[in-house]
Scaffold this active site. Structure first.
Site, PDB file in Angstrom:
ATOM      1  N   TYR A   1      25.187  51.091  36.135  1.00 49.16           N
ATOM      2  CA  TYR A   1      26.026  50.663  35.021  1.00 49.16           C
ATOM      3  C   TYR A   1      25.588  49.337  34.432  1.00 49.16           C
ATOM      4  CZ  TYR A   1      28.206  47.866  38.708  1.00 49.16           C
ATOM      5  OH  TYR A   1      28.413  46.992  39.740  1.00 49.16           O
ATOM      6  N   ARG A   2      24.636  48.657  35.070  1.00 48.09           N
ATOM      7  CA  ARG A   2      24.273  47.374  34.487  1.00 48.09           C
ATOM      8  C   ARG A   2      22.849  47.355  33.975  1.00 48.09           C
ATOM      9  NH1 ARG A   2      25.103  42.324  38.297  1.00 48.09           N
ATOM     10  NH2 ARG A   2      23.831  41.390  36.682  1.00 48.09           N
TER      11      ARG A   2
ATOM     12  N   ASP B   1      29.153  29.733  40.586  1.00 53.73           N
ATOM     13  CA  ASP B   1      28.375  30.300  39.488  1.00 53.73           C
ATOM     14  C   ASP B   1      28.740  31.755  39.237  1.00 53.73           C
ATOM     15  OD1 ASP B   1      26.515  31.048  37.634  1.00 53.73           O
ATOM     16  OD2 ASP B   1      24.767  30.787  38.920  1.00 53.73           O
TER      17      ASP B   1
ATOM     18  N   ASP C   1      24.504  23.660  30.564  1.00 55.66           N
ATOM     19  CA  ASP C   1      23.576  24.492  31.341  1.00 55.66           C
ATOM     20  C   ASP C   1      22.760  25.395  30.429  1.00 55.66           C
ATOM     21  OD1 ASP C   1      22.278  26.016  33.224  1.00 55.66           O
ATOM     22  OD2 ASP C   1      24.029  27.238  33.719  1.00 55.66           O
TER      23      ASP C   1
ATOM     24  N   CYS D   1      17.034  34.136  29.946  1.00 54.46           N
ATOM     25  CA  CYS D   1      18.257  34.896  29.722  1.00 54.46           C
ATOM     26  C   CYS D   1      18.081  35.862  28.569  1.00 54.46           C
ATOM     27  CB  CYS D   1      19.325  33.869  29.380  1.00 54.46           C
ATOM     28  SG  CYS D   1      20.808  34.572  28.758  1.00 54.46           S
TER      29      CYS D   1
ATOM     30  N   GLU E   1      19.909  41.367  32.393  1.00 54.58           N
ATOM     31  CA  GLU E   1      20.153  40.332  31.379  1.00 54.58           C
ATOM     32  C   GLU E   1      19.307  39.098  31.673  1.00 54.58           C
ATOM     33  OE1 GLU E   1      24.275  39.626  30.364  1.00 54.58           O
ATOM     34  OE2 GLU E   1      24.641  41.778  30.294  1.00 54.58           O
TER      35      GLU E   1
ATOM     36  N   THR F   1      20.936  37.750  27.674  1.00 53.45           N
ATOM     37  CA  THR F   1      22.320  38.124  27.380  1.00 53.45           C
ATOM     38  C   THR F   1      22.551  38.282  25.875  1.00 53.45           C
ATOM     39  OG1 THR F   1      23.146  37.067  29.357  1.00 53.45           O
ATOM     40  CG2 THR F   1      24.731  37.349  27.593  1.00 53.45           C
TER      41      THR F   1
ATOM     42  N   GLY G   1      16.590  24.844  34.234  1.00 55.08           N
ATOM     43  CA  GLY G   1      15.778  25.789  34.992  1.00 55.08           C
ATOM     44  C   GLY G   1      14.343  25.724  34.489  1.00 55.08           C
TER      45      GLY G   1
ATOM     46  N   MET H   1      18.026  35.046  37.100  1.00 51.55           N
ATOM     47  CA  MET H   1      18.777  35.519  38.261  1.00 51.55           C
ATOM     48  C   MET H   1      19.468  36.861  38.005  1.00 51.55           C
ATOM     49  SD  MET H   1      17.846  33.449  40.416  1.00 51.55           S
ATOM     50  CE  MET H   1      18.815  34.036  41.797  1.00 51.55           C
TER      51      MET H   1
HETATM   52  P1  5GP Z   1      17.011  27.105  31.271  1.00 47.16           P
HETATM   53  O1  5GP Z   1      17.101  25.688  31.700  1.00 47.16           O
HETATM   54  O2  5GP Z   1      15.929  27.853  31.973  1.00 47.16           O
HETATM   55  O3  5GP Z   1      16.941  27.245  29.777  1.00 47.16           O
HETATM   56  O4  5GP Z   1      18.411  27.784  31.671  1.00 47.16           O
HETATM   57  C1  5GP Z   1      18.868  27.790  32.993  1.00 47.16           C
HETATM   58  C2  5GP Z   1      20.166  28.572  33.078  1.00 47.16           C
HETATM   59  O5  5GP Z   1      20.021  29.922  32.629  1.00 47.16           O
HETATM   60  C3  5GP Z   1      20.679  28.756  34.496  1.00 47.16           C
HETATM   61  O6  5GP Z   1      21.232  27.585  35.034  1.00 47.16           O
HETATM   62  C4  5GP Z   1      21.666  29.898  34.342  1.00 47.16           C
HETATM   63  O7  5GP Z   1      22.924  29.466  33.878  1.00 47.16           O
HETATM   64  C5  5GP Z   1      21.014  30.748  33.249  1.00 47.16           C
HETATM   65  N1  5GP Z   1      20.327  31.922  33.815  1.00 47.16           N
HETATM   66  C6  5GP Z   1      19.483  31.978  34.861  1.00 47.16           C
HETATM   67  N2  5GP Z   1      19.022  33.220  35.062  1.00 47.16           N
HETATM   68  C7  5GP Z   1      19.600  33.998  34.127  1.00 47.16           C
HETATM   69  C8  5GP Z   1      19.548  35.386  33.834  1.00 47.16           C
HETATM   70  O8  5GP Z   1      18.832  36.172  34.436  1.00 47.16           O
HETATM   71  N3  5GP Z   1      20.348  35.804  32.807  1.00 47.16           N
HETATM   72  C9  5GP Z   1      21.161  34.974  32.110  1.00 47.16           C
HETATM   73  N4  5GP Z   1      21.936  35.477  31.162  1.00 47.16           N
HETATM   74  N5  5GP Z   1      21.200  33.635  32.338  1.00 47.16           N
HETATM   75  C10 5GP Z   1      20.441  33.154  33.335  1.00 47.16           C
END
Ligand code: 5GP
Length: 369
Positions: free
Chosen positions: A304-305, A132, A222, A189, A308, A191, A245, A288
């Site tokens: 620097y980060r 990952d 994902d 997320c 997200e 991002t 998730g 995460m």
């Molecule tokens: P969900 O099913 O909650 O819509 O999406 C799960 C996915 O979100 C995870 O498997 C991972 O790829 C992504 N993800 C998890 N935590 C974060 C985060 O803090 N930031 C971002 N950009 N993506 C995350």
């Protein structure tokens, strides 16, 4: 300078619906939702259900893995378990289920991640790896993937995240059995808000799936599953696995802290004239890459980060078995609507309408959800 703009509208799960067709599959019980998997590099075969719990702290838990395995669903464990914890769990799970085929050990790009992965893989208890990297486009990603493949030739490796077919082909050619597709679509997320980078998930799956299959690999979608229909559409678009998730984060087996709130309602008691109160239960769910996760695992964020990821409370949803039933029920029903007895037939038969609205906004039942 002329900038390239990809003109084709990019779609999310909510932008499409599946077209029904004449069907002789009259009962949902006639739809088989378990499918065979044969992996390009590992050569191993597994029978399973396409759902996989995300390797987030809150969903990639031992409790989740055990429960999902009962339904032949997969779980990518959080990479923040220690090697000792993982090995102990894998030993117990192997005695209970006779296999650890439904479990993926998650790993990142750091040398310490590789050392831990090697320690666990050396035991031979589990041979499935989820590599990952939030950004699968950085150069070190493919190099690291190659190193894992060289070190563990018969492992099933699921690697990402990326959203473009050229990258899917590259990572499959460099040792991944499964390309993980999805950037910016996760419920926790940010991002897309922070960077402007990402791709709507339905189009990302559709555009990558042929490339993955032509390269002899598979695709895991994902992110972005908010309801059973999204799971069904991801499979219909061709995804071999669907990682989730947020859909699972409210369950008892999820790792977030249970939080109880006493909430004032808008109703007034006729006896006391005070507002009625109600107890509401939630589970904590964090991304995460959120500041919360960074503080927890890496002693805070580097200057620097930027974060997200977000932290939120999701309604407590009870045992995951209920959510599994919804996913299975939704898929089975969609299969009866499309004359499909197997997942492979469903993927062949599925066609989509591009839509502007998903639901009847007058529906009280939907409003109550
Ligand atoms: P969900 O099913 O909650 O819509 O999406 C799960 C996915 O979100 C995870 O498997 C991972 O790829 C992504 N993800 C998890 N935590 C974060 C985060 O803090 N930031 C971002 N950009 N993506 C995350």
């Amino acid at each position: 300078m002329t900038k390239k703009i990809y003109d084709e509208t990019q779609l999310d799960f909510d932008d499409v619906m599946i077209v029904p067709r004449p069907s002789t599959v009259e009962s949902r019980a006639d739809a088989s939702i378990v499918r065979p998997y044969k992996f390009k590099w590992s050569g191993r075969t597994i029978e399973g259900n396409p759902a996989i719990a995300s390797n987030m702290d809150c969903t990639g838990t031992f409790e989740m893995a055990k429960e999902l395995e009962k339904h032949q669903m997969f779980c990518a464990l959080s990479k923040h378990y220690s090697a000792a914890e993982l090995i102990q769990f894998l030993e117990c799970n192997l005695q209970e289920f006779g296999s650890n085929d439904y479990i993926f050990i998650s790993t990142g790009l750091r040398e310490t991640d590789f050392a831990k992965l090697s320690q666990v893989m050396k035991t031979g208890l589990c041979k499935n790896v989820r590599l990952d990297a939030p950004n699968g486009y950085i150069r070190g990603f493919v190099q690291h993937l190659n190193k894992i493949r060289q070190s563990f030739p018969d492992a099933i490796i699921m690697a990402g995240n990326i959203v473009t077919p050229e990258k899917t082909v590259e990572i499959i050619e460099n040792g991944a059995d499964v390309s993980v597709v999805g950037i910016g679509g996760g419920s926790q997320c940010s991002t897309r808000v922070m960077t402007g980078v990402g791709r709507p998930q339905f189009s990302a799956v559709l555009d990558n799936v042929d490339a993955a299959h032509a390269a002899g690999g598979m695709l895991c979608s994902d992110g972005g599953i908010a309801k059973p229909a999204d799971y069904v559409k991801a499979i219909a678009a061709g995804a071999d696995f669907v990682m989730m998730g947020g859909y699972l984060a409210g369950c008892s087996e999820a790792g977030g802290e249970l939080i109880t709130k006493l909430v004032e309602t808008t109703e007034i008691s006729s006896k006391t004239n005070n507002r009625l109160r109600q107890i509401k239960e939630y589970k904590l769910f964090y991304g995460m890459s959120s500041e919360y996760a960074q503080n927890k695992h890496y002693n805070g964020m580097h200057k620097y980060r930027a974060s997200e990821g977000i932290v939120s409370l999701v309604p407590y949803a009870g045992p995951v078995a209920k959510k599994v039933q919804e996913l299975e029920g939704g898929l089975r029903s969609a299969m009866t609507y499309t004359n499909s007895r197997t997942i492979s037939q469903f993927q062949d038969h599925a066609e989509f309408y591009k839509v502007r609205h998903q639901i009847n906004r007058n529906s009280k039942a939907i409003e109550r959800e």
